[in-house]
Design a protein around this motif. Structure first.
Motif, PDB file in Angstrom:
ATOM      1  N   GLU A  28       6.793 -42.819  14.650  1.00  0.00           N
ATOM      2  CA  GLU A  28       6.858 -41.145  14.709  1.00  0.00           C
ATOM      3  C   GLU A  28       5.789 -40.618  13.561  1.00  0.00           C
ATOM      4  O   GLU A  28       5.323 -41.135  12.528  1.00  0.00           O
ATOM      5  CB  GLU A  28       8.344 -39.985  14.199  1.00  0.00           C
ATOM      6  CG  GLU A  28       8.140 -38.751  14.859  1.00  0.00           C
ATOM      7  CD  GLU A  28       9.083 -38.206  14.373  1.00  0.00           C
ATOM      8  OE1 GLU A  28       9.975 -37.375  14.876  1.00  0.00           O
ATOM      9  OE2 GLU A  28      10.478 -38.768  13.531  1.00  0.00           O
ATOM     10  N   ARG A 176      -3.116 -42.717  15.591  1.00  0.00           N
ATOM     11  CA  ARG A 176      -1.797 -42.810  16.782  1.00  0.00           C
ATOM     12  C   ARG A 176      -1.602 -44.429  17.027  1.00  0.00           C
ATOM     13  O   ARG A 176      -0.850 -45.043  17.078  1.00  0.00           O
ATOM     14  CB  ARG A 176      -2.407 -42.465  17.549  1.00  0.00           C
ATOM     15  CG  ARG A 176      -2.503 -40.895  17.996  1.00  0.00           C
ATOM     16  CD  ARG A 176      -2.707 -40.836  19.476  1.00  0.00           C
ATOM     17  NE  ARG A 176      -3.862 -40.813  20.233  1.00  0.00           N
ATOM     18  CZ  ARG A 176      -5.150 -40.178  20.186  1.00  0.00           C
ATOM     19  NH1 ARG A 176      -4.992 -39.115  19.727  1.00  0.00           N
ATOM     20  NH2 ARG A 176      -6.328 -40.206  20.526  1.00  0.00           N
ATOM     21  N   SER A 179       1.100 -46.108  15.219  1.00  0.00           N
ATOM     22  CA  SER A 179       2.313 -45.043  15.273  1.00  0.00           C
ATOM     23  C   SER A 179       3.441 -46.302  16.045  1.00  0.00           C
ATOM     24  O   SER A 179       4.391 -45.851  15.525  1.00  0.00           O
ATOM     25  CB  SER A 179       2.095 -44.115  15.734  1.00  0.00           C
ATOM     26  OG  SER A 179       1.729 -44.513  17.178  1.00  0.00           O
ATOM     27  N   THR A 183       5.515 -45.541  10.268  1.00  0.00           N
ATOM     28  CA  THR A 183       6.543 -43.953  10.207  1.00  0.00           C
ATOM     29  C   THR A 183       5.243 -43.394   9.752  1.00  0.00           C
ATOM     30  O   THR A 183       4.775 -43.684   8.696  1.00  0.00           O
ATOM     31  CB  THR A 183       7.956 -44.149   9.426  1.00  0.00           C
ATOM     32  OG1 THR A 183       7.944 -45.030  10.069  1.00  0.00           O
ATOM     33  CG2 THR A 183       8.260 -42.762   9.581  1.00  0.00           C
ATOM     34  N   GLN A 195      -2.322 -31.604  16.882  1.00  0.00           N
ATOM     35  CA  GLN A 195      -1.995 -31.785  18.556  1.00  0.00           C
ATOM     36  C   GLN A 195      -2.151 -32.395  18.824  1.00  0.00           C
ATOM     37  O   GLN A 195      -0.870 -32.642  19.658  1.00  0.00           O
ATOM     38  CB  GLN A 195      -3.025 -29.862  18.485  1.00  0.00           C
ATOM     39  CG  GLN A 195      -1.368 -29.225  19.048  1.00  0.00           C
ATOM     40  CD  GLN A 195      -2.067 -27.685  18.685  1.00  0.00           C
ATOM     41  OE1 GLN A 195      -3.334 -27.776  18.598  1.00  0.00           O
ATOM     42  NE2 GLN A 195      -1.477 -26.846  19.803  1.00  0.00           N
ATOM     43  N   GLU A 196      -2.734 -33.380  18.296  1.00  0.00           N
ATOM     44  CA  GLU A 196      -2.971 -34.458  19.193  1.00  0.00           C
ATOM     45  C   GLU A 196      -2.901 -35.902  18.669  1.00  0.00           C
ATOM     46  O   GLU A 196      -2.342 -36.454  19.695  1.00  0.00           O
ATOM     47  CB  GLU A 196      -4.414 -34.755  19.247  1.00  0.00           C
ATOM     48  CG  GLU A 196      -5.624 -33.410  19.555  1.00  0.00           C
ATOM     49  CD  GLU A 196      -6.901 -34.199  20.227  1.00  0.00           C
ATOM     50  OE1 GLU A 196      -7.397 -34.907  20.083  1.00  0.00           O
ATOM     51  OE2 GLU A 196      -7.645 -33.062  20.347  1.00  0.00           O
ATOM     52  N   THR A 197      -2.578 -35.621  17.796  1.00  0.00           N
ATOM     53  CA  THR A 197      -2.049 -37.009  16.718  1.00  0.00           C
ATOM     54  C   THR A 197      -0.033 -37.376  16.663  1.00  0.00           C
ATOM     55  O   THR A 197       0.517 -37.840  16.612  1.00  0.00           O
ATOM     56  CB  THR A 197      -2.122 -37.145  15.994  1.00  0.00           C
ATOM     57  OG1 THR A 197      -3.999 -36.730  15.357  1.00  0.00           O
ATOM     58  CG2 THR A 197      -2.024 -38.110  14.808  1.00  0.00           C
ATOM     59  N   CYS A 198       0.509 -35.445  16.408  1.00  0.00           N
ATOM     60  CA  CYS A 198       1.868 -35.633  15.495  1.00  0.00           C
ATOM     61  C   CYS A 198       2.775 -35.288  16.848  1.00  0.00           C
ATOM     62  O   CYS A 198       2.494 -34.758  17.764  1.00  0.00           O
ATOM     63  CB  CYS A 198       2.703 -34.568  14.900  1.00  0.00           C
ATOM     64  SG  CYS A 198       0.745 -34.794  13.452  1.00  0.00           S
ATOM     65  N   SER A 199       3.923 -36.502  16.764  1.00  0.00           N
ATOM     66  CA  SER A 199       5.086 -36.243  17.686  1.00  0.00           C
ATOM     67  C   SER A 199       6.184 -35.050  16.990  1.00  0.00           C
ATOM     68  O   SER A 199       6.755 -34.316  18.115  1.00  0.00           O
ATOM     69  CB  SER A 199       5.677 -37.273  18.000  1.00  0.00           C
ATOM     70  OG  SER A 199       5.640 -38.213  16.727  1.00  0.00           O
ATOM     71  N   ARG A 200       5.071 -34.569  16.033  1.00  0.00           N
ATOM     72  CA  ARG A 200       6.936 -33.754  15.187  1.00  0.00           C
ATOM     73  C   ARG A 200       6.068 -33.143  14.138  1.00  0.00           C
ATOM     74  O   ARG A 200       5.040 -33.414  13.936  1.00  0.00           O
ATOM     75  CB  ARG A 200       7.863 -34.187  14.879  1.00  0.00           C
ATOM     76  CG  ARG A 200       8.772 -32.873  15.292  1.00  0.00           C
ATOM     77  CD  ARG A 200      10.336 -33.858  15.351  1.00  0.00           C
ATOM     78  NE  ARG A 200      10.870 -34.715  14.237  1.00  0.00           N
ATOM     79  CZ  ARG A 200      10.675 -34.434  13.065  1.00  0.00           C
ATOM     80  NH1 ARG A 200      11.798 -33.430  12.518  1.00  0.00           N
ATOM     81  NH2 ARG A 200      11.552 -35.495  12.399  1.00  0.00           N
ATOM     82  N   THR A 214       8.701 -29.912  18.304  1.00  0.00           N
ATOM     83  CA  THR A 214       7.260 -30.635  18.239  1.00  0.00           C
ATOM     84  C   THR A 214       6.394 -29.540  18.666  1.00  0.00           C
ATOM     85  O   THR A 214       6.292 -28.299  18.711  1.00  0.00           O
ATOM     86  CB  THR A 214       7.350 -31.369  19.782  1.00  0.00           C
ATOM     87  OG1 THR A 214       8.896 -30.111  20.663  1.00  0.00           O
ATOM     88  CG2 THR A 214       8.895 -31.804  20.050  1.00  0.00           C
ATOM     89  N   GLU A 216       4.140 -29.341  21.034  1.00  0.00           N
ATOM     90  CA  GLU A 216       4.203 -28.054  22.578  1.00  0.00           C
ATOM     91  C   GLU A 216       5.211 -27.590  22.262  1.00  0.00           C
ATOM     92  O   GLU A 216       5.472 -26.109  22.883  1.00  0.00           O
ATOM     93  CB  GLU A 216       4.334 -30.018  23.437  1.00  0.00           C
ATOM     94  CG  GLU A 216       3.806 -30.902  23.742  1.00  0.00           C
ATOM     95  CD  GLU A 216       3.620 -31.264  22.625  1.00  0.00           C
ATOM     96  OE1 GLU A 216       4.754 -31.880  22.253  1.00  0.00           O
ATOM     97  OE2 GLU A 216       2.279 -31.929  22.693  1.00  0.00           O
TER      98      GLU A 216
END
Lengths: 329, 237
Positions: A28, A176, A179, A183, A195-200, A214, A216
Motif C-alpha cells: 500500500e 508507484r 509499491s 509498503t 492523488q496519482e500515487t497513493c491508495s489511501r 481513499t 476518491e
C-alpha cells in the motif's frame, strides 16, 4: 506491515502527536498529509526510531519500535525532509557508506549500489562530489539512500521537493513501481502527487487524524459543499434566487463575465450561454430538481455538471476549520 | 565492530577532504621541528620530554579543531537522522567518531617519529622517555578527543562546540597550576589530581604508572559514556 497504535508525543507542554492509530498494509502507498506543524515529521521520526513516543507504540514488519528498534531500522528506508548528505563525498562513496551502515552484505553491495543509482537516475552523476550537485540531484541522492538496502518499508518525507516537473513525474512513477514489493508512507504537500500515487490518505491536523480514506472516496464524501455548474440559454432575472430555494442548495451565483469559471476558458460558449455556480450540501443530490426547474421555467438547459471537491479543497477545509478539538495540553 | 571501523574510517577520511588536516599537520610539524632544534641547541644534555611537554599544550589548541564538527555538523546538516534511522547503536556511532578523531591524533604523532629517530641516529638518548612521551600523548589525545566529542554532541554549532572544548580543557589545565606553584599544599595537590595535565609528567620521564593509565582510561570512558547519553536523549526530549 505498519501498525500504529495510540501514538502520542509531548514536547514540554505542547502535544505534537495525539493518539494516532492507523495501519498500512503490504504493497500500500499511504499519503500522510497535514499542514506544517501538524505532527507529520514527529510521527515519521517515531516510526523510524529516531525518537520515542510519549505514549503508544507501533510495529513495523512485525517488530515493535520500542522493543526491537534495530530490527525495525533494518526494515525501513527513510528519506527525511532535510536530505541527509555528506557534501564532501561522491555520490558513489556516500551510497556505498550508507549501504555498509545498513548491513547490506559485501557481495551484494555493488548490485544494490547500481540499483540505487538507477532508482535516483544518478548514473551520470555517480562520481560527482555531492557538494557540486543541484538541489534536485541531492533530492535524488536522498531517494537512492532510502532504497539502497531494499527495505520492505519506505517512509518518504517530501520526496518531490526541489524536483522539476519531469523529475516529479519520474519520481511518482518510481514510487508507484516500488509499491509492488514495498509498503510506503508518503508525506508531501504536493497534493496531485498524492492523488496519482497513493491508495489511501491519512490527513492529520494539530497532531490528530482528521480524515482517513481513499483519495476518491474522500473527494466523494468529504467537504462541506460540492459544486454544480449549470449552463442555460435564457435565464430569467430571478433565476439565481429560484435556484437557491431548492432544498440542499446553499448558494447560487451567476457566473456571466467569468467564462473561465464556467468551464475552461470559455471555449465553445456563445454569447447567449449563461452559467450558474451552485454550492450544495454533500449529502444532497439536487441535480434532478435543478433540471426540472430549468425545464419548467423554460431557461433552455444546456449543461448540468457536478464537480467533486478536490483533495486540495478537502485538505484546506479539514486543516483550517478546527475540525477536531485541538486544545493543547 | 565493523560499523565502528566504518564510521572511524569515514571520519578520518573527512579530515583529509578539507584543508584542516593539512594545516594542522603542517603547523604541528613546524612547531615540533622548531622545538627539536631549540632543545638541540641547549648546552644541557639532550632530553625529549620538553618537546613533548609543549606538544601537549599545542594539542589543547588542536583538540577543539579536530572534534568540533564530529556530532555538531551531523546535527545541523540532518545527517544524524540518517545515522540513527540506520541499524546503529549510540555506542557504535560514538566509538566510531572517537576512534576516527583519535586516529588523526595518531597520525600527528606518527609524523613526529623522525625526531627521536634523528636523535638516536646521530647521538645517544634514553629511549624510555621517548616511548613514555608517545604513550602520554596518546593518552592525552584520547582524553581530549572524548571530551571534545562530548562537547560537540551538546550543540548544533561547531563554533560553540569548539569553544566549549577549549574552555573545558583550559580549566583542566588551570586546575594543575596551584599544585605546580605550591607543591607542598595538600589542597592544591588534591585539586591538581583532577587535572589531565598532572598525569603525564611521570610518563614523559619514562615511568608509565598504572594509576595514570587508569585515570586517562576513566576520563575517556566517562566522556564517551556522557556522549552516548546525550545522543540517546534525543529520543526523549
Amino acid at each position: 506491515m505498519i501498525e500504529v497504535e495510540h501514538l502520542s508525543k509531548v514536547y514540554g507542554a505542547a502535544l505534537a502527536v495525539r493518539d494516532l492509530s492507523f495501519r498500512v498494509g503490504k504493497g500500500e502507498i499511504l499519503g500522510f498529509l497535514g499542514p506544517n506543524g501538524a505532527g507529520k515529521t514527529t510521527t515519521m521520526r517515531i516510526l523510524t526510531c529516531f525518537m520515542a513516543p510519549t505514549a503508544g507504540t507501533a510495529r513495523i514488519a512485525g517488530h515493535d519500535i520500542l522493543e526491537n528498534s534495530l530490527e525495525v531500522r533494518r526494515n525501513i528506508g527513510y528519506l527525511p525532509e532535510n536530505v541527509p548528505l555528506y557534501p564532501e563525498m561522491t555520490v558513489r562513496d556516500y551510497l556505498g557508506y550508507v549501504a555498509a551502515l545498513r548491513s547490506v552484505p559485501q557481495n551484494k553491495r555493488a548490485e544494490r549500489l547500481e540499483a540505487a543509482l538507477d532508482a535516483g537516475k544518478l548514473e551520470d552523476r555517480a562520481d560527482t562530489i555531492i557538494r557540486k550537485l543541484s538541489k534536485g540531484y541531492r533530492q535524488r541522492v536522498g531517494i537512492a539512500q532510502a532504497v539502497i538496502h531494499d527495505p520492505p518499508v519506505l517512509i518518504l518525507d517530501e520526496p518531490s521537493a526541489g524536483l522539476d516537473p519531469r523529475q516529479r513525474v519520474e519520481t511518482r512513477q518510481f514510487i508507484r513501481s516500488l509499491s509492488k514489493d514495498h509498503t510506503i508512507i508518503l508525506s508531501t504537500h504536493i497534493l496531485p502527487d498524492v492523488q496519482e500515487t497513493c491508495s489511501r490518505v491519512v490527513i492529520i491536523n494539530k497532531g490528530a487524524i482528521v480524515a482517513e480514506d481513499t483519495p476518491e472516496h474522500l473527494g466523494a464524501t468529504r467537504g462541506r459543499s460540492t459544486r454544480l455548474t449549470l449552463a442555460v440559454r435564457r435565464p430569467a432575472g430571478d433565476a439565481a434566487q429560484k435556484l437557491q430555494k431548492i432544498k440542499g442548495v446553499t448558494a447560487a451565483q451567476r457566473q456571466d463575465g467569468d467564462k473561465s469559471a464556467a468551464g475552461g476558458n470559455g471555449n465553445g460558449r456563445d454569447a447567449n450561454e449563461h452559467t450558474f455556480l451552485l454550492n450544495v450540501t454533500p449529502d444532497a443530490d439536487v441535480r434532478e430538481e435543478v433540471a426540472r426547474l430549468t425545464v419548467n421555467e423554460g431557461w433552455g438547459l444546456l449543461e448540468l455538471h457536478r464537480e467533486r471537491n478536490s483533495l486540495e479543497d478537502i485538505f484546506l477545509e479539514l486543516t483550517t476549520s478546527g475540525a477536531v478539538d485541538t486544545e493543547e495540553t | 565492530m565493523a560499523k565502528i571501523g566504518l564510521i572511524a574510517w569515514k571520519e578520518l577520511k573527512t579530515y583529509f577532504t578539507s584543508w584542516i588536516a593539512y594545516v594542522l599537520i603542517t603547523g604541528w610539524l613546524f612547531i615540533a621541528g622548531l622545538l627539536f632544534l631549540l632543545v638541540l641547541q641547549r648546552p644541557q644534555e639532550f632530553q625529549v620530554s620538553p618537546i613533548y611537554n609543549i606538544l601537549v599544550t599545542i594539542m589543547l589548541f588542536i583538540a577543539p579543531l579536530v572534534t568540533m564538527r564530529l556530532v555538531a555538523e551531523e546535527r545541523s546538516s540532518g545527517s544524524l537522522e540518517m545515522l540513527f534511522t540506520s541499524p546503529l547503536t549510540e555506542w557504535q556511532v560514538t566509538l566510531g567518531k572517537f576512534f576516527g578523531a583519535w586516529a588523526f591524533i595518531g597520525i600527528l604523532l606518527l609524523v613526529t617519529l623522525h625526531l627521536p629517530f634523528f636523535a638516536t641516529h646521530y647521538g645517544s638518548i634514553d629511549t624510555g622517555p621517548v616511548w613514555g612521551s608517545y604513550i602520554a600523548l596518546l593518552c592525552v589525545g584520547a582524553a581530549f578527543m572524548s571530551f571534545g566529542l562530548f562537547c560537540s554532541s551538546l550543540t548544533e554549532s561547531q563554533v560553540v562546540a569548539g569553544f566549549l572544548t577549549f574552555g573545558g580543557l583550559m580549566i583542566s589545565w588551570m586546575l594543575n597550576w596551584p599544585a605546580q606553584e605550591m607543591p607542598t599544599s595538600d589542597v592544591a595537590g588534591f585539586i591538581g589530581h583532577w587535572s589531565v595535565f598532572s598525569h603525564f609528567q611521570d610518563m614523559m620521564r619514562g615511568a608509565v604508572d598504572t594509576k595514570d593509565l587508569i585515570f586517562f582510561l576513566s576520563f575517556t570512558v566517562l566522556f564517551l559514556f556522557a556522549t552516548v547519553r546525550v545522543l540517546e536523549s534525543r529520543k526523549w526530549r
